[in-house]
Scaffold this motif. Sequence first.
Motif, PDB file in Angstrom:
ATOM      1  N   GLY A  17      -3.999   5.149   1.999  1.00  0.00           N
ATOM      2  CA  GLY A  17      -2.936   4.698   1.115  1.00  0.00           C
ATOM      3  C   GLY A  17      -2.758   5.535  -0.138  1.00  0.00           C
ATOM      4  N   LYS A  76       0.831  -1.204   0.000  1.00  0.00           N
ATOM      5  CA  LYS A  76       0.000   0.000   0.000  1.00  0.00           C
ATOM      6  C   LYS A  76       0.866   1.254   0.000  1.00  0.00           C
ATOM      7  CE  LYS A  76      -4.408  -1.401   1.857  1.00  0.00           C
ATOM      8  NZ  LYS A  76      -4.762  -1.968   3.151  1.00  0.00           N
ATOM      9  N   THR A  77       1.885   1.285   0.888  1.00  0.00           N
ATOM     10  CA  THR A  77       2.670   2.509   0.958  1.00  0.00           C
ATOM     11  C   THR A  77       3.498   2.707  -0.300  1.00  0.00           C
ATOM     12  OG1 THR A  77       4.047   1.191   2.406  1.00  0.00           O
ATOM     13  CG2 THR A  77       2.901   3.040   3.407  1.00  0.00           C
ATOM     14  N   LEU A 129      -1.674   9.274  -1.820  1.00  0.00           N
ATOM     15  CA  LEU A 129      -1.010  10.536  -1.548  1.00  0.00           C
ATOM     16  C   LEU A 129      -1.941  11.666  -1.961  1.00  0.00           C
ATOM     17  CD1 LEU A 129       1.750  11.852  -0.773  1.00  0.00           C
ATOM     18  CD2 LEU A 129       2.183  11.944  -3.225  1.00  0.00           C
ATOM     19  N   MET A 188       2.504   2.258  -3.184  1.00  0.00           N
ATOM     20  CA  MET A 188       1.650   2.910  -4.161  1.00  0.00           C
ATOM     21  C   MET A 188       1.542   4.415  -3.937  1.00  0.00           C
ATOM     22  SD  MET A 188      -1.396   0.138  -4.508  1.00  0.00           S
ATOM     23  CE  MET A 188      -2.479   1.421  -3.929  1.00  0.00           C
ATOM     24  N   ILE A 189       1.829   4.825  -2.707  1.00  0.00           N
ATOM     25  CA  ILE A 189       1.523   6.203  -2.358  1.00  0.00           C
ATOM     26  C   ILE A 189       2.085   7.213  -3.346  1.00  0.00           C
ATOM     27  CG2 ILE A 189       2.046   8.013  -0.679  1.00  0.00           C
ATOM     28  CD1 ILE A 189       1.538   6.030   1.480  1.00  0.00           C
TER      29      ILE A 189
END
Lengths: 237, 237, 250, 213, 213
Positions: D21, C243-244, D23, C246-247
């Motif tokens: 999740g 998930k992170t 940005l 993808m950020i």
Amino acid sequence: MTENSQEVKPAKALSTFSVLYRILARDIQVALRRQSDVAAVFFFFIIAASLFPLGSGADPKLLSAMAPSVLWVMALLSCMLSLSRMFSSDYADGTLEQMMISNQPVVLIVLMKILAHWILSGLPLVFVAPLIGLQFNLGGAELQILAASLLMGTLALSLIGSIGAALTLGIRGTGVLIAILVLPLYIPVLVFGAGAVNAVSIGMSPNGALSLLGAVLSMALVFAPLASAAALKIALE
Amino acid sequence: MTENSQEVKPAKALSTFSVLYRILARDIQVALRRQSDVAAVFFFFIIAASLFPLGSGADPKLLSAMAPSVLWVMALLSCMLSLSRMFSSDYADGTLEQMMISNQPVVLIVLMKILAHWILSGLPLVFVAPLIGLQFNLGGAELQILAASLLMGTLALSLIGSIGAALTLGIRGTGVLIAILVLPLYIPVLVFGAGAVNAVSIGMSPNGALSLLGAVLSMALVFAPLASAAALKIALE
Amino acid sequence: METNTGTNRPRINWLKYASPKTFYPLAGKLIPWCAVSAAVLIAYGLYIGLLVAPTDFQQGEGYRIIFVHVPAAWFSMFLYLLMAMYAGLGLVLNARLSYMMATAIAPTGAMFTLIALVTGSLWGKPMWGAWWVWDARLTSELILLFLYIGYFSLQAAIDDKNRADKASAVLALVGAINVPIIYFSVKWWNTLHQGASVSLTQAPAMAAIMLKGMLIMAVGFWLYSIAVILMRVRCEILERDSKTAMIRQD
Amino acid sequence: MGFLAKNHMLAATDLVGVRGGRLLFDKLNFSLSNGTVLYLQGANGTGKTTLLRTICGLSKPYEGNVNWCGEDIHELAEDYYKHLLYIGHLPGIKEDLTALENLQFSLALSGTPFDLTQATEVLHLLGLAKGLNLPTRMLSQGQKRRVALARLWLQDLPLWVLDEPFTALDANATDMLKQKIEAFANEGGIVVMTTHQEVAMHVPKFEQLRLGA
Amino acid sequence: MGFLAKNHMLAATDLVGVRGGRLLFDKLNFSLSNGTVLYLQGANGTGKTTLLRTICGLSKPYEGNVNWCGEDIHELAEDYYKHLLYIGHLPGIKEDLTALENLQFSLALSGTPFDLTQATEVLHLLGLAKGLNLPTRMLSQGQKRRVALARLWLQDLPLWVLDEPFTALDANATDMLKQKIEAFANEGGIVVMTTHQEVAMHVPKFEQLRLGA
Ligand code: HEM
Ligand SMILES: Nc1ncnc2c1ncn2[C@@H]1O[C@H](COP(=O)(O)OP(=O)(O)OP(=O)(O)O)[C@@H](O)[C@H]1O
Ligand SMILES: Nc1ncnc2c1ncn2[C@@H]1O[C@H](COP(=O)(O)OP(=O)(O)OP(=O)(O)O)[C@@H](O)[C@H]1O
Ligand SMILES: [Mg+2]
Ligand SMILES: [Mg+2]
């Protein structure tokens, strides 16, 4: 009714049955998504029932004498605790309004909501109650009748409870208010349900109590959805 | 902190005390406006406790043996039932956010909310429980200790319960989830509270149990508001 | 709290392993060793328990359940404390790995609790003639199970991972303060009325061989717990990292 | 007003916002001094509400920080909150209490004494003369919003954070609120706000920030 | 569309609305035929929501009645509701379900079969491509509104009643919705709506009704 508007219904409209099925399925879907919801009533029953031995010393004879009333009262309270959920989230997010102006009879919709509630909170008790009964030193015959009486009784509780849930919609502090409205109505169910178990434990036949329980259940099946539907309409006005 | 911004506070700002008083007063005001709220916990306790004799056939000896555990468990459940109300309406309408960004320490605000809950739902039980105790054939000495143990015990219940209420904020099906979180934590209160009454009824001194109850209460007074404040911040994040 | 508080002191080395990135491969290396030794030790422990240890002259063969029961009971309690410790560490350091550890420990802890309860009541039927008695130790073990269940339920009910971690950490800590209180309150309650109708501690002086078997089983359980917990943490890291990762791609 | 003479500064440094999740904003920097209105723009779901809540300290930023007069707001805590007036999507109004009682409570939370005459005046000004003593449950959508907004007239705080304050307001009320914001900024207040309606403000400094562009 | 060929008529006769002991509208009469948009105006608290709910049969009028094709809606009951699409202040969205699941359920309530491809298309069109499988709790204010409004694209009903449908929508979504309403009216639909934003609609018949004037 003008002929005009009757014909409007598109040919491929869903049948009443599939609409009702969707309502039932959605409630269960929502509950399963929050697994905790389903488990919660269940565990509440177990934990709350285990409190009694802690409050009284652990005398096995006292425990088995208390057992039928304790287990039945706890079943009743755990059904009741989850009642406020029956309509409130649909009310808060506007779905209930939509249900009232859907093209299906409100009574049937309400019946589906009640069934979903029973499947999620009454039915599981039928299976755990005997386990807890073991901890209270109940014998095999008592345990059987306990399960049988809960099977009928919890459905009756969900039906009767729906009236209270509908009446208290949109009122704050609902939890306790429902309790006050509903508990007195639950008394016959409790008396016949626990009565059946008590009968077995003193060696008598439980059939009388069970058939009275059946009678209460059928009355509730007929009248409760009607009363709840009426109460919902009032709540939304 | 820059000197600049510190001086901004208008000279006539309210004292911490009056802010806290206002928080307490408002909760009680809201509850009184909905009279049903105040009465509700009260009646729940009465009705639920009266269900037990109905479920168990009215054998006086069984009743008085059951009484301490039944009354205490019911007090516990009725406090618990009203827990979900402690923060939820402030959460739903945005007041809680405002409380988190108020210029008072969150712990103190939380303590006020807990006190309000106790005054509205715990304290009344101290006065009715002896009345119900009479129906269960309890004697005078037992009734006195019942009231004394409830006085301390219900405050501890409100304090410990606030943690559960804060942790489950904004979660659906809260009622039952709170129960699961909080009931195990309630056990010491129940054991010492009911233990004190049981001690009297077998002719022993309740002082040991009562002072242990006092110890639990003081621990709860210190830790519960801290834990709840932390939980509230987490819930709002 | 955060890395940007601006101190120039070099970081303590162990903090390096507190980052999931370094922890992941390390855990990967440990798992097989732990798993294999756990299997060997548990097998050896069972062998001692079931075949080598002599039949008890009072309790017959039934007592052999002790080799599973007692270590499971120990670990049910130990793992709860460990879980609470990681939860507290998570809250203080705001370290994600700590939360993951706490989350990963819970299922294993609950499993040992359940094993202790089930083996205990299987044993209770022949010993006391009842599946269950309201003895202090039994009762507090049952309450421990409820605490684990509360922890799970809370975590399942919150689907924002971040919030779920923190909220259940608070619960674990509160529970940890309560476990001793619960234990003593229950003990106090039970001795008020009844004499010691049942006492678990009065088992016959344990033969050295029994002690050996139990200790071996305990070490086996410990290694098993480590292996399973590390595996769970690795899954958790993968899941969250996907998930992170993808950020910043979006 | 008490804060007029002071210089304040709200600043964000390298603020990163993540939700579910994703940005939302990356390395945001701004610094707002007295008299500035910061107008957040952006389509639905671009993170305006998230940013406002971060500025209030209700959400923790993923990275970076928000400073008030040079210090991190999470360290200032109550020392920051006593300067902040936040009105979000939720009105913070208790439906069982009357408009006046609600106001009294809101003011108490930020330590402002309650002056009944003044509060009554403001509610009159906002067209709530008839509803003063009704539980707010009986008010319409827009009337409830007006009760929540009345705080802007009664509190003396240098920083306003407003999330879609014009929602549910009719044309008349919208005008009144716009003028109030302008007057506030002209006196030296700092405003951070968002709205999907068009606004043109006559204030010392008007800054726009578009999210998700 | 199925209803195109039919002639419909929504009419109010001598409708009186009272709320909390106050007269909101008195002897209201109107009659709307195919292709009409009725745009309710009025300041906050003048009774727009009350009137819309009365038209839907959710509130009973104090006096007078609402007719659909000549018959009282309370007598028609389900026969009326199968023509009605109402979207009120509350979105009617279950926060635990995804956008698609919510739509499926809303459609089922009015007996419309659910076509997954079509629903997905509409959600894409409305800019919700990323949120299709998220619980709607995780959507922003405006995104939730979009999910609720998606029904307008998927259902085939001749009467729309919309209470402030533009709330929380950004400029882009507002445009899209306006065009949808226009297209619907041009095909013969009837719309009753209210909003505090300015709207100018290009429809066969555009009627305005100002309450509380
Ligand atoms: C459901 C029933 C039972 C539960 C929940 C239970 C729980 C426990 C727990 C928690 C412990 C660890 C306590 C400690 O080390 O401080 C333990 C130890 C032990 N249990 Fe059980 N038990 C159960 C039934 C039994 C029965 C029926 C017996 C045999 C008669 C038994 C014999 C023992 C023995 C010998 C120990 C080791 C005692 C020691 O090391 O001090 N348990 N049990
Ligand atoms: N539950 C209620 N009980 C009594 N009176 C109410 C209730 N709800 C609304 N009212 C009153 O009815 C009047 C009309 O309310 P309504 O919600 O219809 O207004 P509205 O025109 O939709 O306003 P808005 O533009 O603010 O949405 C208001 O003056 C309000 O005070
Ligand atoms: N509870 C949540 N969990 C996970 N993601 C969330 C949550 N709330 C919001 N989001 C996501 O964060 C993003 C930003 O939401 P936010 O509410 O800040 O948007 P916004 O700019 O205020 O939009 P709007 O104009 O619709 O109010 C959205 O894409 C949304 O999907
Ligand atoms: Mg927003
Ligand atoms: Mg309105």
